[in-house]
Design a protein around this motif. Structure first.
Motif, short mmCIF file in Angstrom:
data_model
loop_
_atom_site.label_atom_id
_atom_site.label_comp_id
_atom_site.label_asym_id
_atom_site.label_seq_id
_atom_site.Cartn_x
_atom_site.Cartn_y
_atom_site.Cartn_z
N CYS A 100 0.87 -1.17 0.00
CA CYS A 100 0.00 0.00 0.00
C CYS A 100 0.91 1.22 0.00
O CYS A 100 2.14 1.09 -0.07
N VAL A 101 0.31 2.39 0.07
CA VAL A 101 1.09 3.62 -0.16
C VAL A 101 0.83 4.62 0.96
O VAL A 101 -0.31 4.77 1.41
N ILE A 102 1.89 5.26 1.42
CA ILE A 102 1.76 6.39 2.33
C ILE A 102 2.29 7.63 1.61
O ILE A 102 3.39 7.61 1.06
N LYS A 103 1.47 8.67 1.63
CA LYS A 103 1.85 9.91 0.93
C LYS A 103 1.85 11.07 1.92
O LYS A 103 1.05 11.07 2.87
N ALA A 153 5.81 6.73 -0.25
CA ALA A 153 6.36 5.45 0.20
C ALA A 153 5.43 4.31 -0.20
O ALA A 153 4.25 4.31 0.13
N LYS A 154 5.99 3.37 -0.95
CA LYS A 154 5.27 2.13 -1.23
C LYS A 154 5.67 1.15 -0.13
O LYS A 154 6.85 0.83 0.04
N SER A 166 5.38 6.94 -18.39
CA SER A 166 5.73 5.54 -18.20
C SER A 166 7.06 5.40 -17.49
O SER A 166 7.99 6.17 -17.73
N SER A 167 7.12 4.39 -16.63
CA SER A 167 8.36 4.11 -15.93
C SER A 167 8.32 2.69 -15.40
O SER A 167 7.24 2.15 -15.13
N GLU A 168 9.48 2.09 -15.23
CA GLU A 168 9.54 0.79 -14.58
C GLU A 168 9.43 0.95 -13.07
O GLU A 168 9.16 0.00 -12.35
N HIS A 169 9.68 2.17 -12.57
CA HIS A 169 9.52 2.46 -11.15
C HIS A 169 8.03 2.62 -10.86
O HIS A 169 7.25 2.96 -11.75
N TRP A 170 7.65 2.37 -9.61
CA TRP A 170 6.21 2.52 -9.31
C TRP A 170 5.76 3.96 -9.38
O TRP A 170 4.59 4.24 -9.62
N LEU A 171 6.71 4.90 -9.20
CA LEU A 171 6.39 6.31 -9.40
C LEU A 171 6.60 6.65 -10.87
O LEU A 171 7.67 6.35 -11.42
N THR A 172 5.61 7.26 -11.47
CA THR A 172 5.72 7.54 -12.90
C THR A 172 5.70 9.04 -13.21
O THR A 172 5.63 9.43 -14.37
N ASN A 173 5.77 9.88 -12.18
CA ASN A 173 5.74 11.34 -12.41
C ASN A 173 6.83 11.73 -13.42
O ASN A 173 7.92 11.17 -13.40
#
Lengths: 297, 56
Positions: free
Chosen positions: A131-134, A145-146, A200-207
């Motif tokens: 899950c995610v904490i923002k 944070a994932k 697009s990104s291989e990272h979970w963050l795509t910003n």
């Protein structure tokens, strides 16, 4: 039109706007928010006088805190400002953003807010892993944070509670949306999409700010509807609406940004984004003044 | 093209003709982030550090 550009840094986005505005013959008053003083009356401080002849203030502040206060003061002086302080207040805060989207019936990721690390850990466990904490206030993917395990959750919550200022003790916990390696950014003017791209990104963050690669994206009817509804939910204006594609079809809107950056979008699509934004600014200034505000000949 | 002095290392920094007050540049010599505070003549200052509430 005379436009007051409220800024703290001139990014490529602002340069694109300045170029388009000047090419059309509009007068631009650059207002560095760091230099201004905001009094309770138009006669006090320096901000009201600096903006006195402006048909419209465009808030491009990089610092959210300054944006929120400055917008309220300009509205207090009776100077039209975009985005409105009401829109800014909702968009600048992820809790208010989520509440506004949910209240409007716009699909948005399941979210819980807790005020202690114990309660936040319960929220994390209820979502399961990941899950995610923002952070409640923040941008560009920073401090996101994932959470993949209880150990990670305990560590991050303790760090936030110990090291952060009080806003980090407002724990914003969200389901992890397993998006297809990309999200969608739509720049919209009062709900009308200007253009859209995927990041697009291989990272979970795509910003885009974290290196997400932009590609043009054609909105379908459902996405267009959600952009309109999300825009209305936060009060409209010049907005960046962020959506994710769901595995079982459809979209979820994870946030709406009120000082949207568009340089990546402008480089990715055929649409002239700054020109479309200035078209909207002309219409907005015209509506605010009740007079015809057009580009001088 | 004009030049201005980097306030960090003293090297000459080449500026584009369309620089704006408030624009951020990198010094190619020392890597410092510099803010344009005057354009005519050009003057550079150290750029503000990234703040937690910066963003869009």
């Amino acid at each position: 039109m005379k436009l007051g550009l409220l800024y703290s840094r001139i990014r490529k986005d602002e340069k694109l706007l300045l170029s388009e505005l000047r090419d059309r013959g509009h007068e631009v008053e650059k207002l560095d928010v760091r230099d201004l003083r905001f009094g309770l009356t138009a006669e006090s401080g320096t901000a009201a006088a600096a903006a006195a002849d402006c048909d419209l203030i465009l808030d491009r502040c990089l610092a959210t805190s300054r944006s929120l206060y400055a917008g309220k003061f300009f509205a207090h002086y009776g100077v039209p400002v975009v985005n409105s302080p009401e829109t800014a207040e909702v968009c600048a805060n992820k809790v208010k953003n989520s509440l506004a989207l949910d209240a409007a019936g716009v699909p948005t990721p399941a979210t819980e807010v807790a005020f202690t690390s114990d309660a936040a850990l319960e929220a994390v466990e209820s979502f399961g892993y990941p899950c995610v904490i923002k952070p409640v206030v923040g941008s560009w993917g920073r401090l996101m944070a994932k959470i993949d395990s209880r150990n990670a959750a305990e560590a991050i919550l303790e760090h936030k509670e110990t090291l952060g200022h009080y806003e980090h003790k407002v724990f914003y916990v969200q389901e992890f949306v397993d998006k297809p390696g990309r999200d969608i950014r739509v720049v919209a003017c009062d709900g009308e999409p200007v253009a859209a791209m995927t990041r697009s990104s291989e990272h979970w963050l795509t910003n885009a700010a974290t290196g997400g690669e932009p590609r043009p994206f054609e909105l379908d009817d459902e996405a267009e509807r959600l952009v309109r509804e999300a825009s209305a939910a936060v009060g409209g204006g010049l907005l960046g609406v962020d959506l994710m594609e769901m595995k079982d079809g459809g979209y979820t809107v994870h946030e709406v940004n009120h000082t949207v950056e568009f340089k990546a979008l402008d480089g990715a699509v055929d649409v002239d984004v700054p020109a479309a934004v200035v078209d909207w600014l002309e219409l907005t200034a015209e509506a605010a003044s009740g007079d015809g505000v057009t580009a001088p000949a | 093209m004009t030049e201005a002095e980097c306030v960090e290392c003293g090297a000459d920094v080449t500026l584009h003709d369309d620089i704006e007050v408030g624009e951020i540049l990198d010094c190619d010599t020392c890597g410092a982030e510099l803010e344009v505070v005057e354009v005519s003549p050009p003057v550079l200052a150290r750029a503000p550090e990234l703040e937690e509430d910066w963003g869009e």
